[in-house]
Design a protein around this motif. Structure first.
Motif, PDB file in Angstrom:
ATOM      1  N   ASP A  45      -3.158  -4.194   2.177  1.00  0.00           N
ATOM      2  CA  ASP A  45      -2.582  -3.300   0.899  1.00  0.00           C
ATOM      3  C   ASP A  45      -1.216  -2.648   0.980  1.00  0.00           C
ATOM      4  OD1 ASP A  45      -4.803  -3.694  -0.469  1.00  0.00           O
ATOM      5  OD2 ASP A  45      -6.112  -2.080   0.516  1.00  0.00           O
ATOM      6  N   GLY A  46      -0.670  -2.743   2.196  1.00  0.00           N
ATOM      7  CA  GLY A  46       0.611  -2.391   2.803  1.00  0.00           C
ATOM      8  C   GLY A  46       0.716  -1.053   3.241  1.00  0.00           C
ATOM      9  N   ARG A  47      -0.645  -0.364   3.768  1.00  0.00           N
ATOM     10  CA  ARG A  47      -0.629   0.830   4.270  1.00  0.00           C
ATOM     11  C   ARG A  47      -0.774   0.659   5.770  1.00  0.00           C
ATOM     12  NH1 ARG A  47      -1.675   4.944   0.561  1.00  0.00           N
ATOM     13  NH2 ARG A  47      -2.085   4.389  -1.401  1.00  0.00           N
ATOM     14  N   TRP A  48      -0.219   1.512   6.597  1.00  0.00           N
ATOM     15  CA  TRP A  48      -0.101   1.394   8.202  1.00  0.00           C
ATOM     16  C   TRP A  48      -1.532   2.273   8.373  1.00  0.00           C
ATOM     17  CZ3 TRP A  48       2.763  -1.283  11.052  1.00  0.00           C
ATOM     18  CH2 TRP A  48       3.938  -1.588  10.497  1.00  0.00           C
ATOM     19  N   HIS A  49      -1.870   1.664   9.519  1.00  0.00           N
ATOM     20  CA  HIS A  49      -3.318   2.320  10.312  1.00  0.00           C
ATOM     21  C   HIS A  49      -3.013   2.527  11.780  1.00  0.00           C
ATOM     22  CE1 HIS A  49      -6.226   1.784   7.062  1.00  0.00           C
ATOM     23  NE2 HIS A  49      -5.227   0.737   6.603  1.00  0.00           N
ATOM     24  N   VAL A  50      -3.198   3.677  12.199  1.00  0.00           N
ATOM     25  CA  VAL A  50      -3.153   3.956  13.579  1.00  0.00           C
ATOM     26  C   VAL A  50      -4.219   3.577  14.445  1.00  0.00           C
ATOM     27  CG1 VAL A  50      -2.554   5.680  15.380  1.00  0.00           C
ATOM     28  CG2 VAL A  50      -1.360   5.693  13.295  1.00  0.00           C
ATOM     29  N   ASP A  51      -4.302   2.462  15.176  1.00  0.00           N
ATOM     30  CA  ASP A  51      -5.538   2.291  16.027  1.00  0.00           C
ATOM     31  C   ASP A  51      -5.852   3.134  17.200  1.00  0.00           C
ATOM     32  OD1 ASP A  51      -5.936   0.239  14.315  1.00  0.00           O
ATOM     33  OD2 ASP A  51      -4.555  -1.269  15.378  1.00  0.00           O
TER      34      ASP A  51
ATOM     35  N   CYS B 103       4.966  12.303   9.197  1.00  0.00           N
ATOM     36  CA  CYS B 103       6.233  11.531   8.381  1.00  0.00           C
ATOM     37  C   CYS B 103       5.513  10.439   7.733  1.00  0.00           C
ATOM     38  CB  CYS B 103       7.094  11.155   9.556  1.00  0.00           C
ATOM     39  SG  CYS B 103       6.626  10.047  10.876  1.00  0.00           S
ATOM     40  N   VAL B 104       4.076   9.898   7.968  1.00  0.00           N
ATOM     41  CA  VAL B 104       3.412   8.998   7.181  1.00  0.00           C
ATOM     42  C   VAL B 104       2.324   9.554   6.288  1.00  0.00           C
ATOM     43  CG1 VAL B 104       2.419   6.651   7.491  1.00  0.00           C
ATOM     44  CG2 VAL B 104       4.222   7.144   8.974  1.00  0.00           C
ATOM     45  N   TYR B 105       2.097   9.374   5.162  1.00  0.00           N
ATOM     46  CA  TYR B 105       1.160  10.072   4.382  1.00  0.00           C
ATOM     47  C   TYR B 105       0.189   9.030   3.837  1.00  0.00           C
ATOM     48  CZ  TYR B 105       3.204  14.783   4.937  1.00  0.00           C
ATOM     49  OH  TYR B 105       3.568  15.915   5.038  1.00  0.00           O
ATOM     50  N   ASP B 106      -1.002   8.908   4.278  1.00  0.00           N
ATOM     51  CA  ASP B 106      -1.848   8.216   3.722  1.00  0.00           C
ATOM     52  C   ASP B 106      -1.649   6.718   4.046  1.00  0.00           C
ATOM     53  OD1 ASP B 106      -3.968   9.737   2.524  1.00  0.00           O
ATOM     54  OD2 ASP B 106      -3.150   9.961   0.600  1.00  0.00           O
ATOM     55  N   GLY B 107      -0.893   6.640   5.110  1.00  0.00           N
ATOM     56  CA  GLY B 107      -0.497   5.143   5.331  1.00  0.00           C
ATOM     57  C   GLY B 107       0.773   4.863   5.019  1.00  0.00           C
ATOM     58  N   VAL B 108       1.425   5.660   4.146  1.00  0.00           N
ATOM     59  CA  VAL B 108       2.778   5.220   3.737  1.00  0.00           C
ATOM     60  C   VAL B 108       3.621   5.910   4.352  1.00  0.00           C
ATOM     61  CG1 VAL B 108       4.221   4.808   1.569  1.00  0.00           C
ATOM     62  CG2 VAL B 108       1.687   4.420   1.466  1.00  0.00           C
ATOM     63  N   PRO B 109       4.943   5.647   4.735  1.00  0.00           N
ATOM     64  CA  PRO B 109       6.146   6.326   5.194  1.00  0.00           C
ATOM     65  C   PRO B 109       6.525   7.298   3.960  1.00  0.00           C
ATOM     66  CG  PRO B 109       6.214   4.126   5.960  1.00  0.00           C
ATOM     67  CD  PRO B 109       5.211   4.064   4.967  1.00  0.00           C
TER      68      PRO B 109
END
Length: 419
Positions: A285-291, A222-228
């Motif tokens: 840059d407004g992208r989500w990262h899963v740590d 549901c999140v592609y390339d860090g963007v929902p």
């Protein structure tokens, strides 16, 4: 209530036979519980509740709510496998949002086991788009040759496929497979963390890779390339834990009202949120990262280490194809950062544990395999000192579970066996 039917799905071209049943499920005639053909079918007590699919704590009177189309197992990363109930509307929202993000409906090539959420979603997206799926022959396992063979006979105005990182790495090691991959309009990569070096390698070869983040409870990615995706919201709490909301959320867990109440909450605005076990952050840059997962974090000398950050640094080193980092017990540090690596094809070596407490200067097996000391030296300045690996295991392949996720428990057991 809706009846629930176990659905045996063959891997490979035989999966085409289940498309009518999946269509009926989407149309509301019944819900399906997919499982691998040839495996043990789930026991069904009364045509609505699979007894073997719920634990002793499950409500024996549980049933599938109306509107449910798919009941699919979670990966069991926390040690508690569950069955997520997905509605037809949630699956439709997922397919629409995916095609909108990728540039339009298309045909999908199924390259992974179809009874997991990522695999069955390939079939469901084709049903949504009115296109014919293609199939990689998995009877002898996934290989570059079988992928190339399937790609040459797979057609469509827009062509998509979905892979796990280990599959992508294997295809990039083969020139013909890399060329075939570059012919797809998009290649979704998910199910496990994708090392940046692997993604860079794919993009340099002309492959349109798109990283995905999601789980069974969100109809897959549901999140592609860090963007929902559209209508998906993401936020983190004070601990950095990721929460997800949107039209693709599961209605809950079959027979487990307790786990449903713990994982799904409704806020004051009436929006439902799913509480994941992952931690992440939003970059500049407004992208989500899963740590990584909260329960995978390593506490060494009182300091926290996110395994994924160490894994990404290891996978970027020359000669390292894959890496998994786990915690192992350590009398002095509490937990030790312990790395299992797979060498690049030309540099593969036999597996061997290296424990500096026993043999601090011992070389790993094979002339090309790195020593622990060499890896630590290469990572200095990239990682903080407390995140440098203290133990090393060189493997011919990583143990996997589910659709292709590294089996961290199995890796930790290998360290225990080699200590």
């Amino acid at each position: 209530m809706t009846s629930l039917r176990p659905l045996a799905i063959p891997a490979g071209p035989g999966a085409v036979a289940v498309l009518p049943a999946l269509r009926q499920a989407l149309d509301g005639e019944f819900a399906v519980l997919p499982y691998a053909a040839g495996g043990q079918p789930p026991d069904v007590a009364d045509a609505s509740v699979p007894e073997a699919a719920v634990s002793d704590a499950a409500d024996p009177e549980a049933a599938v709510p109306d509107g449910t189309a798919l009941v699919v197992g979670t990966s069991g990363s926390t040690g508690t496998p569950k069955l997520a109930m997905l509605s037809a509307s949630a699956l439709a929202a997922s397919a629409t949002a995916t095609h909108d993000r990728l540039g339009g409906p298309g045909s999908w090539l199924l390259a992974m086991p179809p009874h997991h959420i990522a695999g069955v979603q390939v079939l469901l997206r084709c049903l949504s788009a009115g296109t014919e799926p293609g199939f990689v022959d998995l009877s002898e396992g996934f290989t570059a040759d079988t992928f190339v063979a399937a790609s040459t006979t797979f057609h469509g105005d827009r062509r998509y496929t979905a892979l796990v990182p280990t599959q992508l790495a294997r295809l990039l090691d083969d020139e013909r497979a890399t060329t075939a991959l570059a012919g797809f309009d998009a290649v979704l990569v998910g199910g496990a963390a994708s090392p940046p070096a692997l993604l860079d390698r794919a993009r340099a070869a002309g492959v349109s890779v798109v990283t995905t983040y999601g789980m069974s409870e969100t109809c897959g990615g549901c999140v592609y390339d860090g963007v929902p995706l559209s209508d998906t919201q993401i936020r983190v709490d004070g601990d950095g834990r990721i929460h997800l909301a949107g039209a693709t959320l599961a209605t809950g867990y079959l027979g487990r009202a307790d786990l449903t109440a713990a994982a799904f909450r409704t806020d004051e605005d009436g929006r439902r949120w799913f509480r994941t076990d992952d931690v992440g952050h939003l970059d500049d840059d407004g992208r989500w990262h899963v740590d990584g997962r909260l329960d995978d974090l390593i506490t060494t000398g009182g300091l926290k280490v996110a395994p994924r950050l160490v894994e990404d640094a290891l996978a970027a080193l020359p000669g390292i194809a894959e890496a998994v980092v786990v915690a192992t017990p350590d009398e002095h540090w509490g937990q030790a950062v312990s790395a299992a690596v797979v060498l690049a094809p030309a540099d593969r070596a036999t597996d061997r544990a290296v424990d500096p407490a026993v043999d601090p200067a011992a070389p790993a097996a094979g002339p090309a395999a790195p020593t622990l000391r060499e890896l630590r030296d290469l990572l200095r300045g990239i990682l903080p000192a407390h995140a440098l690996p203290r133990r090393l295991l060189v493997l011919p392949a990583l143990p996997l579970r589910g659709p292709g996720k590294p089996d961290r428990s199995a890796v930790a057991a290998l360290f225990a066996d080699g200590a």
